[in-house]
Design a protein around this motif. Structure first.
Motif, short mmCIF file in Angstrom:
data_model
loop_
_atom_site.label_atom_id
_atom_site.label_comp_id
_atom_site.label_asym_id
_atom_site.label_seq_id
_atom_site.Cartn_x
_atom_site.Cartn_y
_atom_site.Cartn_z
N THR A 221 0.87 -1.18 0.00
CA THR A 221 0.00 0.00 0.00
C THR A 221 0.90 1.23 0.00
N ASP A 222 0.92 1.94 -1.11
CA ASP A 222 1.84 3.06 -1.26
C ASP A 222 1.22 4.34 -0.70
N LEU A 223 1.31 4.50 0.63
CA LEU A 223 0.75 5.69 1.27
C LEU A 223 1.52 6.93 0.86
N PHE A 224 0.80 7.95 0.41
CA PHE A 224 1.38 9.25 0.05
C PHE A 224 2.50 9.12 -0.98
N SER A 225 2.52 8.01 -1.73
CA SER A 225 3.53 7.79 -2.77
C SER A 225 4.95 7.86 -2.22
N VAL A 226 5.14 7.36 -0.99
CA VAL A 226 6.46 7.43 -0.37
C VAL A 226 7.46 6.50 -1.05
N SER A 227 6.97 5.59 -1.88
CA SER A 227 7.88 4.67 -2.57
C SER A 227 8.86 5.42 -3.47
N THR A 228 8.49 6.65 -3.86
CA THR A 228 9.35 7.42 -4.76
C THR A 228 10.65 7.85 -4.08
N ILE A 229 10.69 7.86 -2.75
CA ILE A 229 11.91 8.27 -2.05
C ILE A 229 12.58 7.09 -1.36
N MET A 230 12.09 5.88 -1.62
CA MET A 230 12.62 4.69 -0.96
C MET A 230 13.52 3.89 -1.89
N LEU A 231 14.48 3.19 -1.28
CA LEU A 231 15.33 2.28 -2.03
C LEU A 231 14.53 1.06 -2.44
N ASP A 232 14.80 0.54 -3.62
CA ASP A 232 14.04 -0.61 -4.13
C ASP A 232 14.52 -1.93 -3.55
N ASN A 233 15.79 -2.02 -3.24
CA ASN A 233 16.35 -3.27 -2.73
C ASN A 233 15.76 -3.61 -1.37
N GLU A 234 15.16 -4.79 -1.22
CA GLU A 234 14.49 -5.16 0.03
C GLU A 234 15.42 -5.95 0.96
N SER A 235 16.60 -5.43 1.18
CA SER A 235 17.51 -6.01 2.16
C SER A 235 17.28 -5.32 3.50
N LEU A 236 17.84 -5.90 4.55
CA LEU A 236 17.70 -5.31 5.88
C LEU A 236 18.23 -3.88 5.89
N MET A 237 19.39 -3.67 5.30
CA MET A 237 20.00 -2.34 5.31
C MET A 237 19.15 -1.32 4.55
N SER A 238 18.64 -1.70 3.39
CA SER A 238 17.84 -0.76 2.60
C SER A 238 16.53 -0.43 3.30
#
Length: 227
Positions: free
Chosen positions: A84-101
């Motif tokens: 669920t992309d609340l407020f389109s925050v995915s645009t500022i997030m890293l795509d890699n789904e590792s613990l660090m990211s």
């Protein structure tokens, strides 16, 4: 059993928040008691000259705002995990789904929310100056942070419990949280109305106009983007 990167992140972020709350409680116990007191939230003191209210950019107060920012970031990340992309925050997030990211996303989102909250204070300062209400800027901002800190801490605790014991609940988090969060913002608006009304003699028309600009319109816009 093997844990996913998000489950590892969840443990790490909960530990981060627990340390953050414990740190604030130990270095600023009096301020902590005020920020997280329901009784104080519902109390309107006309002669309150506390630094907690009158020095919003004091380091201690900024730490409480930052703490709230990371709590909100934690909640958004939990909902975001269910696609669920609340407020389109995915645009500022890293795509890699590792613990660090994931943890970097959590920190980055918290910092963005922090500056948004500071921006809210700037908007309040500008509008209260236009309405000649300079004396209520700090108390308005304090009540916003105080009410939000209490509510979203409780919400973060409930969601943390659900993520461990009832993970299926989070799959419908957007629909489930819509009503309680909307009710919270409406109740907070009513609280601020009575606070300002008691602090300054102001015609209802001006007060409604002021609150619509700084509270009601942002709420409606926020709901629109969240959906």
């Amino acid at each position: 059993r093997e844990l996913t990167p998000f489950q590892d992140y969840l443990i790490l972020s909960i530990l981060f928040l627990a340390i953050s709350y414990a740190f604030l409680y130990n270095i600023q116990p009096k301020a902590f008691d005020r920020y997280f007191s329901i009784r104080d939230l519902l109390t309107i003191n006309l002669r309150d000259d506390s630094l907690v209210i009158n020095k919003p950019f004091d380091l201690a107060n900024l730490l409480f705002v930052l703490n709230l920012s990371f709590t909100l970031s934690f909640i958004i990340m939990l909902v975001q995990n269910e696609e669920t992309d609340l407020f389109s925050v995915s645009t500022i997030m890293l795509d890699n789904e590792s613990l660090m990211s994931l943890f970097v996303n959590f920190l980055e989102l918290g910092i963005v929310i922090f500056f948004i909250l500071i921006g809210k204070y700037v908007v309040l300062a500008i509008l209260t100056n236009l309405y000649r209400l300079e004396n209520i800027t700090n108390i308005h901002f304090f009540k916003v942070i105080q009410a939000s800190s209490l509510f979203f801490l409780l919400l973060a605790m409930v969601l943390s419990y659900c993520s461990v014991s009832y993970p299926d609940v989070l799959k419908n988090a957007q629909e489930i949280l819509f009503v309680p969060i909307s009710i919270f913002f409406i109740v907070r608006l009513i609280l601020i109305y009575f606070t300002i009304n008691k602090l300054t003699p102001l015609k209802n028309l001006y007060l409604f106009s002021y609150l619509c600009i700084v509270e009601l319109i942002p709420l409606i816009v926020g709901i629109r983007f969240a959906l």
